[in-house]
Scaffold this motif. Structure first.
Motif, PDB file in Angstrom:
ATOM      1  N   ALA A 104      -0.471   0.474   6.108  1.00  0.00           N
ATOM      2  CA  ALA A 104      -1.940   0.897   5.539  1.00  0.00           C
ATOM      3  C   ALA A 104      -2.998   2.478   5.739  1.00  0.00           C
ATOM      4  CB  ALA A 104      -3.079  -0.162   6.225  1.00  0.00           C
ATOM      5  N   VAL A 105      -1.956   3.101   6.288  1.00  0.00           N
ATOM      6  CA  VAL A 105      -2.608   4.539   6.916  1.00  0.00           C
ATOM      7  C   VAL A 105      -3.050   5.213   5.420  1.00  0.00           C
ATOM      8  CG1 VAL A 105      -0.432   5.750   8.045  1.00  0.00           C
ATOM      9  CG2 VAL A 105      -2.459   6.403   8.530  1.00  0.00           C
ATOM     10  N   GLY A 106      -1.442   4.564   4.507  1.00  0.00           N
ATOM     11  CA  GLY A 106      -1.130   5.915   3.240  1.00  0.00           C
ATOM     12  C   GLY A 106      -0.286   6.306   3.270  1.00  0.00           C
ATOM     13  N   LYS A 107       0.826   6.857   3.857  1.00  0.00           N
ATOM     14  CA  LYS A 107       2.185   6.892   3.313  1.00  0.00           C
ATOM     15  C   LYS A 107       2.443   7.743   1.939  1.00  0.00           C
ATOM     16  CE  LYS A 107       4.421   4.064   6.305  1.00  0.00           C
ATOM     17  NZ  LYS A 107       3.650   3.306   6.417  1.00  0.00           N
ATOM     18  N   SER A 108       2.745   5.978   1.727  1.00  0.00           N
ATOM     19  CA  SER A 108       3.125   6.212   0.012  1.00  0.00           C
ATOM     20  C   SER A 108       2.250   6.527  -0.377  1.00  0.00           C
ATOM     21  CB  SER A 108       3.563   4.457  -0.425  1.00  0.00           C
ATOM     22  OG  SER A 108       4.155   3.904   0.603  1.00  0.00           O
ATOM     23  N   THR A 109       1.709   6.686  -0.545  1.00  0.00           N
ATOM     24  CA  THR A 109       0.158   7.652  -1.518  1.00  0.00           C
ATOM     25  C   THR A 109       0.891   9.625  -1.324  1.00  0.00           C
ATOM     26  OG1 THR A 109      -1.184   5.916  -2.040  1.00  0.00           O
ATOM     27  CG2 THR A 109      -1.296   8.305  -2.453  1.00  0.00           C
ATOM     28  N   THR A 110       0.931   9.554  -0.045  1.00  0.00           N
ATOM     29  CA  THR A 110       1.397  10.875  -0.142  1.00  0.00           C
ATOM     30  C   THR A 110       2.889  11.335   0.159  1.00  0.00           C
ATOM     31  OG1 THR A 110       0.098  11.027   2.464  1.00  0.00           O
ATOM     32  CG2 THR A 110       1.267  12.752   2.528  1.00  0.00           C
ATOM     33  N   ALA A 111       3.733  10.349  -0.107  1.00  0.00           N
ATOM     34  CA  ALA A 111       5.072  10.834  -0.811  1.00  0.00           C
ATOM     35  C   ALA A 111       4.660  10.553  -2.112  1.00  0.00           C
ATOM     36  CB  ALA A 111       5.792   9.515   0.030  1.00  0.00           C
ATOM     37  N   ARG A 112       4.147  10.061  -3.268  1.00  0.00           N
ATOM     38  CA  ARG A 112       3.821   9.957  -4.352  1.00  0.00           C
ATOM     39  C   ARG A 112       3.551  11.316  -5.076  1.00  0.00           C
ATOM     40  NH1 ARG A 112       2.765   4.633  -4.031  1.00  0.00           N
ATOM     41  NH2 ARG A 112       0.694   5.070  -4.458  1.00  0.00           N
ATOM     42  N   ASP A 236      -2.036  10.180  10.384  1.00  0.00           N
ATOM     43  CA  ASP A 236      -2.955   9.542  11.420  1.00  0.00           C
ATOM     44  C   ASP A 236      -4.337   9.078  11.666  1.00  0.00           C
ATOM     45  OD1 ASP A 236      -3.036   8.587  14.260  1.00  0.00           O
ATOM     46  OD2 ASP A 236      -4.021  10.665  14.884  1.00  0.00           O
ATOM     47  N   ALA A 237      -4.652   8.551  12.443  1.00  0.00           N
ATOM     48  CA  ALA A 237      -6.200   7.609  11.875  1.00  0.00           C
ATOM     49  C   ALA A 237      -5.926   6.638  12.654  1.00  0.00           C
ATOM     50  CB  ALA A 237      -5.852   6.814  10.611  1.00  0.00           C
ATOM     51  N   GLU A 238      -7.036   6.644  13.219  1.00  0.00           N
ATOM     52  CA  GLU A 238      -7.932   6.149  14.946  1.00  0.00           C
ATOM     53  C   GLU A 238      -7.676   4.095  14.081  1.00  0.00           C
ATOM     54  OE1 GLU A 238      -9.380   6.962  17.150  1.00  0.00           O
ATOM     55  OE2 GLU A 238      -9.277   8.303  16.734  1.00  0.00           O
ATOM     56  N   GLU A 239      -7.207   3.589  15.720  1.00  0.00           N
ATOM     57  CA  GLU A 239      -6.666   1.876  15.214  1.00  0.00           C
ATOM     58  C   GLU A 239      -7.948   1.218  14.563  1.00  0.00           C
ATOM     59  OE1 GLU A 239      -5.872   0.273  19.712  1.00  0.00           O
ATOM     60  OE2 GLU A 239      -4.719   1.801  19.692  1.00  0.00           O
ATOM     61  N   GLU A 240      -9.401   1.763  14.554  1.00  0.00           N
ATOM     62  CA  GLU A 240     -10.124   0.729  14.587  1.00  0.00           C
ATOM     63  C   GLU A 240     -10.199   0.999  12.830  1.00  0.00           C
ATOM     64  OE1 GLU A 240     -12.252   4.145  16.690  1.00  0.00           O
ATOM     65  OE2 GLU A 240     -10.915   2.409  16.820  1.00  0.00           O
ATOM     66  N   VAL A 241      -9.813   2.032  12.357  1.00  0.00           N
ATOM     67  CA  VAL A 241      -9.597   2.533  10.694  1.00  0.00           C
ATOM     68  C   VAL A 241      -8.607   1.497  10.513  1.00  0.00           C
ATOM     69  CG1 VAL A 241      -9.796   4.457   9.818  1.00  0.00           C
ATOM     70  CG2 VAL A 241     -11.089   4.693  10.905  1.00  0.00           C
ATOM     71  N   LEU A 242      -8.018   1.959  10.577  1.00  0.00           N
ATOM     72  CA  LEU A 242      -6.694   1.213  10.620  1.00  0.00           C
ATOM     73  C   LEU A 242      -6.441  -0.164  10.444  1.00  0.00           C
ATOM     74  CD1 LEU A 242      -3.640   3.472  12.685  1.00  0.00           C
ATOM     75  CD2 LEU A 242      -3.747   3.606  10.061  1.00  0.00           C
ATOM     76  N   GLU A 243      -7.282  -0.547  11.177  1.00  0.00           N
ATOM     77  CA  GLU A 243      -7.297  -2.013  10.772  1.00  0.00           C
ATOM     78  C   GLU A 243      -8.103  -2.319  10.136  1.00  0.00           C
ATOM     79  OE1 GLU A 243      -8.106  -4.922  14.742  1.00  0.00           O
ATOM     80  OE2 GLU A 243     -10.297  -4.971  13.225  1.00  0.00           O
ATOM     81  N   ASP A 244      -8.841  -2.023   9.596  1.00  0.00           N
ATOM     82  CA  ASP A 244     -10.454  -2.049   8.911  1.00  0.00           C
ATOM     83  C   ASP A 244      -9.402  -2.176   6.899  1.00  0.00           C
ATOM     84  OD1 ASP A 244     -13.031  -2.494   7.143  1.00  0.00           O
ATOM     85  OD2 ASP A 244     -12.278  -0.365   7.005  1.00  0.00           O
ATOM     86  N   TRP A 245      -8.582  -0.718   7.045  1.00  0.00           N
ATOM     87  CA  TRP A 245      -8.030  -0.596   5.699  1.00  0.00           C
ATOM     88  C   TRP A 245      -6.405  -1.382   5.790  1.00  0.00           C
ATOM     89  CZ3 TRP A 245      -6.317   5.046   6.897  1.00  0.00           C
ATOM     90  CH2 TRP A 245      -7.336   6.319   6.864  1.00  0.00           C
ATOM     91  N   TYR A 246      -6.480  -2.140   6.202  1.00  0.00           N
ATOM     92  CA  TYR A 246      -5.082  -3.390   6.524  1.00  0.00           C
ATOM     93  C   TYR A 246      -6.192  -4.286   6.187  1.00  0.00           C
ATOM     94  CZ  TYR A 246      -1.574  -6.830   7.127  1.00  0.00           C
ATOM     95  OH  TYR A 246      -1.277  -7.652   7.083  1.00  0.00           O
ATOM     96  N   VAL A 247      -6.916  -5.126   6.457  1.00  0.00           N
ATOM     97  CA  VAL A 247      -7.628  -6.008   5.923  1.00  0.00           C
ATOM     98  C   VAL A 247      -8.651  -5.707   4.990  1.00  0.00           C
ATOM     99  CG1 VAL A 247      -9.765  -7.379   6.670  1.00  0.00           C
ATOM    100  CG2 VAL A 247      -8.479  -6.563   8.979  1.00  0.00           C
ATOM    101  N   SER A 248      -8.417  -4.709   4.395  1.00  0.00           N
ATOM    102  CA  SER A 248      -9.005  -4.198   3.036  1.00  0.00           C
ATOM    103  C   SER A 248      -7.877  -4.875   1.942  1.00  0.00           C
ATOM    104  CB  SER A 248      -9.382  -2.813   2.963  1.00  0.00           C
ATOM    105  OG  SER A 248     -11.198  -3.000   4.259  1.00  0.00           O
ATOM    106  N   ARG A 249      -6.600  -4.089   2.228  1.00  0.00           N
ATOM    107  CA  ARG A 249      -5.459  -4.099   1.915  1.00  0.00           C
ATOM    108  C   ARG A 249      -5.234  -5.066   1.338  1.00  0.00           C
ATOM    109  NH1 ARG A 249      -0.188  -0.792   2.738  1.00  0.00           N
ATOM    110  NH2 ARG A 249       0.034  -2.656   4.098  1.00  0.00           N
ATOM    111  N   PHE A 250      -5.127  -6.203   2.379  1.00  0.00           N
ATOM    112  CA  PHE A 250      -4.703  -7.958   2.483  1.00  0.00           C
ATOM    113  C   PHE A 250      -5.525  -8.539   1.211  1.00  0.00           C
ATOM    114  CE2 PHE A 250      -4.616 -11.875   4.140  1.00  0.00           C
ATOM    115  CZ  PHE A 250      -3.300 -12.136   4.004  1.00  0.00           C
ATOM    116  N   MET A 251      -7.335  -8.289   1.691  1.00  0.00           N
ATOM    117  CA  MET A 251      -8.332  -8.648   0.697  1.00  0.00           C
ATOM    118  C   MET A 251      -7.848  -8.779  -1.054  1.00  0.00           C
ATOM    119  SD  MET A 251      -9.275 -10.762   2.628  1.00  0.00           S
ATOM    120  CE  MET A 251     -11.051 -11.801   1.892  1.00  0.00           C
ATOM    121  N   ARG A 252      -7.377  -7.045  -0.748  1.00  0.00           N
ATOM    122  CA  ARG A 252      -7.575  -7.257  -2.629  1.00  0.00           C
ATOM    123  C   ARG A 252      -5.756  -7.577  -3.040  1.00  0.00           C
ATOM    124  NH1 ARG A 252      -8.237  -0.322  -4.433  1.00  0.00           N
ATOM    125  NH2 ARG A 252      -8.352  -1.327  -6.742  1.00  0.00           N
TER     126      ARG A 252
END
Length: 323
Positions: A104-112, A236-252
């Motif tokens: 959920a950190v955005g590796k795929s977007t960076t790669a693209r 890289d990103a802080e753990e709490e930020v990554l958690e929020d991104w993961y949950v938001s992606r899951f919900m979407r």
């Protein structure tokens, strides 16, 4: 005794966003707004400013690195006084870029984004992109070995297959094949492959691509995936930020792809909002977070470049390894 380490001894030079953006110099913007919109991730907005201030300077750096590496390759060929028959005398070596970081950190977007920018250099190089998801063991194997809850951990990958793939790429072989992974079916697709045909640049994106193991006691050489990289990036990103991104992606995804009855995760679309959020947090905290702490984050300092993201998914700071 004061054991603090002087920051000047760091192997990295760290830049603020503005400081890094200035290194773009006169690199032209080659992506249109509609191109950028297509490159966005599921849960990450990609702005024109982000491309201009972060990825164009990186594209400029990589162009210089690729040119220098090809010059070094020609020097080595001259020293050896022989032609590489596997490359059929073309006199160039595929340049491999590795991209690592958490779920959920955005590796795929960076790669693209990098693939799109690098393919638009004036000499229009051939740039391919492969994710290491395809080198996961199939679900049937993971279930048999009791590794389904360790999917994405180093032991869940067919490492010999991945190393053979990278060896063939570096050797300049034609029609090198990688297994195809489907996030929709959450599995490696049988008899489906991604074919890589002698690229100028190959981007390899994955959770654990910078992973190492303990040195063998018998001193026998054991290659790491990163041994094949010419340049590596850790997002890289802080753990709490990554958690929020993961949950938001899951919900979407729950409101979109998961609704398809054929989706592996279709059962999650039937949950209430509260139930879905609890499930997402459980997956993050029992699987993805331990993998991050134990396997992914410890590899951060092996990267040539670290992109540190803020909570808005934009890069706030860049660290570049000194030469």
């Amino acid at each position: 005794m004061d054991r603090r380490i002087d920051s000047s001894l760091s192997p990295y030079r760290t830049f603020s966003r503005d400081g890094w953006a200035a290194l773009r110099r006169d690199t032209p913007m080659t992506l249109r707004p509609d191109d950028i919109a297509r490159l966005e991730g599921i849960n990450a907005h990609l702005s024109i400013g982000e491309v201009e201030e972060i990825y164009l300077p990186l594209s400029r750096l990589l162009s210089l690195y690729v040119a220098a590496t090809q010059k070094l390759f020609r020097a080595m060929s001259y020293f050896l006084d022989q032609k590489d028959t596997e490359r059929e005398g073309e006199g160039k070596m595929p340049y491999i870029i590795g991209i690592a970081g958490s779920v959920a950190v955005g590796k795929s977007t960076t790669a693209r984004v990098l693939q799109a920018l690098l393919a638009r250099w004036p000499n229009t190089p051939k740039v391919d992109l492969v994710t290491t998801d395809g080198f996961l063991f199939p679900n049937a194997v993971l279930k048999r070995e009791g590794l389904m809850d360790k999917k994405g951990f180093p032991e869940s990958y067919d490492l010999p297959l991945l190393l053979r793939f990278l060896t063939d790429i570096k050797a300049g072989r034609r029609q090198v094949r990688a297994p195809l992974y489907s996030h929709f079916f959450y599995d490696v697709m049988p008899d489906q492959v991604v074919e890589v045909e002698r690229p100028d640049i190959l981007i390899v994106e994955g959770l654990n691509v910078l992973q190492t193991t303990r040195p063998p006691k018998d001193s026998k050489a054991i290659p790491f995936v990163s041994d094949f990289f010419d340049f590596s990036i850790y997002i890289d990103a802080e753990e709490e930020v990554l958690e929020d991104w993961y949950v938001s992606r899951f919900m979407r995804l729950r409101a979109t792809a998961f609704r398809d009855p054929l989706s592996y995760f279709h059962r999650y679309s039937q949950l209430t909002d509260e139930g879905a959020r609890e499930r997402a947090l459980s997956i993050w905290r029992t699987i993805n977070l331990p993998n991050l702490k134990d396997n992914i984050l410890p590899t951060r300092q092996r990267a040539d470049l670290i992109l540190r993201k803020a909570g808005d998914h934009e890069v706030a700071e860049v660290s570049l390894r000194r030469l």
